[in-house]
Write a protein that holds these residues in place. Sequence first.
Motif, short mmCIF file in Angstrom:
data_model
loop_
_atom_site.label_atom_id
_atom_site.label_comp_id
_atom_site.label_asym_id
_atom_site.label_seq_id
_atom_site.Cartn_x
_atom_site.Cartn_y
_atom_site.Cartn_z
N GLY A 204 -13.63 3.03 -6.30
CA GLY A 204 -12.60 2.24 -5.63
C GLY A 204 -12.65 2.39 -4.13
N LEU B 120 -13.34 -0.50 -1.47
CA LEU B 120 -12.39 -0.76 -0.39
C LEU B 120 -13.10 -0.80 0.96
N PHE C 193 0.83 -1.21 0.00
CA PHE C 193 0.00 0.00 0.00
C PHE C 193 0.87 1.26 0.00
N ALA D 197 -8.66 1.72 5.00
CA ALA D 197 -9.98 2.36 4.93
C ALA D 197 -10.05 3.56 5.86
N LEU E 126 -6.68 -3.85 5.62
CA LEU E 126 -7.80 -3.21 4.91
C LEU E 126 -8.48 -2.17 5.79
N ALA F 20 -13.22 -3.94 3.44
CA ALA F 20 -12.74 -3.83 4.81
C ALA F 20 -13.82 -4.24 5.81
#
Length: 1012
Positions: free
Chosen positions: A423, A427, A302, A469, A465, A431
């Motif tokens: 997106g 996401l 990431f 987020a 995630l 999450a």
Amino acid sequence: MGAARTAFARANARAGVLASIAAVVLLLSGLSTAVVDSLAGSSVSGLREGLAAAQGTTGAARWQIRVAQNPEAQADDAASVLDRMVAPYGAAWSRSVETAPVDAVSGETPFGAVLLADPEAAARSELVEGSWPDDPAAVATADAENAVPATLHSAAAESLDLAPGEVVELAGDPARRLLIVGTWLPLDPADPAWFGESVIASGAVAEGAGPFLVAEEATLDLPAAIVVRWTAVVDPAAVTPESARMLRAELPDVEPALRAMPEIGTDGLSALGGLDATLSRLLAGLGAVRAIAPLPLLLLAFAGVAALTRLATLLGAARRGETVLLRARGASPVRLARDTAVEVLALGIPAAIIGAVGAEAFLTASRPGEDRDWGTATLVASVVLGGTLLVVVGRAWLDARRPIVRGSGDEVGRVARGLATGGGVLLFALAAVALWQFRLYGSPLVTSAAGTVEVDSVAVLAPMLVLLAFALMALGLSRPFNALLERLAAARPPLVPSLPMRQLARRAALYASAALVTMLAVGGLTLTAVFAGAWQGIDRTTSALATGGEVRLSYAGRDVVQAPDPLALGAGLTGIDAVTAEGPVFRGDVRVGSDPATLVALPVASADRIAPGIGIAPAAAALGESSAATGVQVPPGTATLEVAVGLDAPGGTTGTVTVTAWFLTDGGAATPVPPAAVAVGAEGGTVSLAVPEADGLRFIGLGAELSGAGGADVLVSFGAISLDGSAAAPGFEIERELELTSKAPTARAALTSGGNDPLPVVLGTDIAKRISAEVGDQFAFRVLTGNAEIDAVVAGVMPVVPTAGAGGVLADLAAFQRYAFDDGAGVPAFGERWIATSDPDRLATEFDREQGSAVIADARSAASSAPFISPAIAALWTGAAGALLFALIAVVALVAALGRSRLGEVVVLRTLGVPARTQSRARLAELAVTLAVAVAIGVLVGFTTALLTARELARAAVAGAPAVIPVEFGMDVVPWLLGIAVFLLLASAIAAGATASVRRIASRPGLRQEEG
């Protein structure tokens, strides 16, 4: 100018940005390779070290049954099963035959002889004297004596006063003679191949001694139980995670497969040993590593992608004019993207190779004992390079398709904004699903239908995630926050802070990438710190509960107390320093009705001192009264105990009665003193028994044993007890008469006071539930060592009994020994000593060196999950450090973007008379606020994610941690503070360089934008 020269000129003009992209590739490739390969290597090392540390029954599996009438066919059937189900998975098996004690005599001394036929025993042993039984010379000598050659355990030979050359007569039809041709000792009685047999360690068992190593033919047709055993052990050096999983899956099916073979037999076939449980525990540790391994990789991915995105945006902005010009002259978007791909490959391939090779070289140098996998390095480098191409080339292609000049290069169109919004929504949904799955299982690990521990592919993604987020959510909320700061700053007249706050509010997209990477990096660092702290806490607690003392000594070959016990009086600790507290502990199997349980008896009054950190204080308080009321205190300095003994037997009865006194030490261990004999024909007399020189002794009674009476019954009566010639204090009253017979030649005269009430015990939650017991309920249990039947009362219930789990029973050692003595059964000898020390690992090593094979010393580190989890946590710290480096690269890219896009602003403000110092202060304020807010949000995001996931991750990291043990919210503060401090220091240096550049440019008189 040709296309190639044009491409080279374009690359040379943007060498700084391309070099930054190459640096990201190098770091991402190197760090990812190090994380992946180090975790793979440490997993294999941890598995092998765990198997190498397994001793006795914990490292072996055994199947045993009586020898069949056709031993060869039985052996062939067993071999076919074991060769198919065990041998292919790295386990070696061996066959041996052992007898129960056979009536034997040497000279006029009768004893029980244990015979062992084990072709591989010599490889695990050393000759003390003489030769092995299969030596041709020994065989010839035995044939001349019409005997079977046998090599006797050296300790048994010493206790039986036997030496090579002597003959032992065995009972049976026909009678069999053994010629002792040598003596032997095991190299390591704790070797799993010996299966922890006490006869191997000590040379003695109840009612027998040995073993006599003989040929298998000599063990057959004897008047005793004859058992054939197949013992499987694993070679730690050859095992792999896959072979361990396959072996673990096969072991439960071996016994049914043996039962199905026609020549094996089914009567009494049993499966023994703890190899199955050891493999399960180690494989659970591997599962914990697999549950943690994705976290540093996702964090690096990431942060690395975010940094590459920032650099790709900067490269596109710098080339905006070139792109428009080349497109106007006929260059296609594909060509421009291809040129960018060539640039990335030209710099990225060497960078990826250097990163991967450097990581492997570092791991080889720092961890030389592990296997390295260059295939992993190649795969990681390829993935990193492919991802970089996708990000950078994709951005170049998008820029080439819309050749519109934009000042900063950061504005995006509706399509891009729509994709970003979609997106983000996707996401958040992922999450939420991953977190729901994670919380549902309470762990990223789940148990499959086959009973194996597996990693849930969705739940394992939850921590990263959720972190991403939350970071994106915070980034989205930064716009209104910046707008609020702008309004607050606008109310103040100076340009600083109004000017920088206005820039932050109106150019939020320009700062977004650097802020996001910083939030991710700091959030990952915080999550790692909390996880590490929580894991350290539960691992420390679990290790303490699994080991007991900070060092636990396990003595080999101890069964029931039959003679004065030097270990009870502290022998074995001489010359060993750094011991702050110690105490004896009995740990053994009991039966509560038909329910199995483990009894742990320890001196509860000193439990907190000998085993700090096991949380036993409430249970010790519940058992304190039983500990204090056990036995009668012997005055300090007492040297002798005298008692008058009267004997009543039929006239002409011969033989003797030996009388001994039993004491409890200050730690609660029982020991008799050397006995005194009284002839039955003398009809009695006064015996004087030596009292051990020890503090805190408590008297619990007398014992008497009849021998040589020829089947006659003898009545033993005792008079008053005196100490050092003076009448004993009140409390020394004992039962006055005992009856000794040929069938019951031993008896005990217990104290008449105390010991009548049930023994107070504390139950683990599991056994309490199984027997439906609550505080105050009474029950009975049988101790398998010595067969004492003891009535007990529940004094309390605790989640986990140290070293016994939730199915354990806890008692005070002194009270337990007194009750076993009063029952008249065998008094179990304590088999462990728990020690508190400031240096457990050194002390355990010292005990191993000083005491040899007679003692197994385990520090708490032996029960720790650190061999598996420490490398995983190191990988997490590495991932967080790499993310911080990517954040610094993103800050550098931000500074470069600001310098390019706001050159005109510097010129205008300089023309309007804004001093260079004010402009530099404004730029510094922008960067400082951006980074400070990003760091603060990162800490908040990290803590929030940790609250949702860290404790569950910590519990999953400790294989076998009882569910009832709470996981505290801890934090490893030092590396966390160090990481943030170093990041802020380096970021401050970058910001200082940027502000110096602004001041230098703004100080040039007559500056025009095109001159910048």
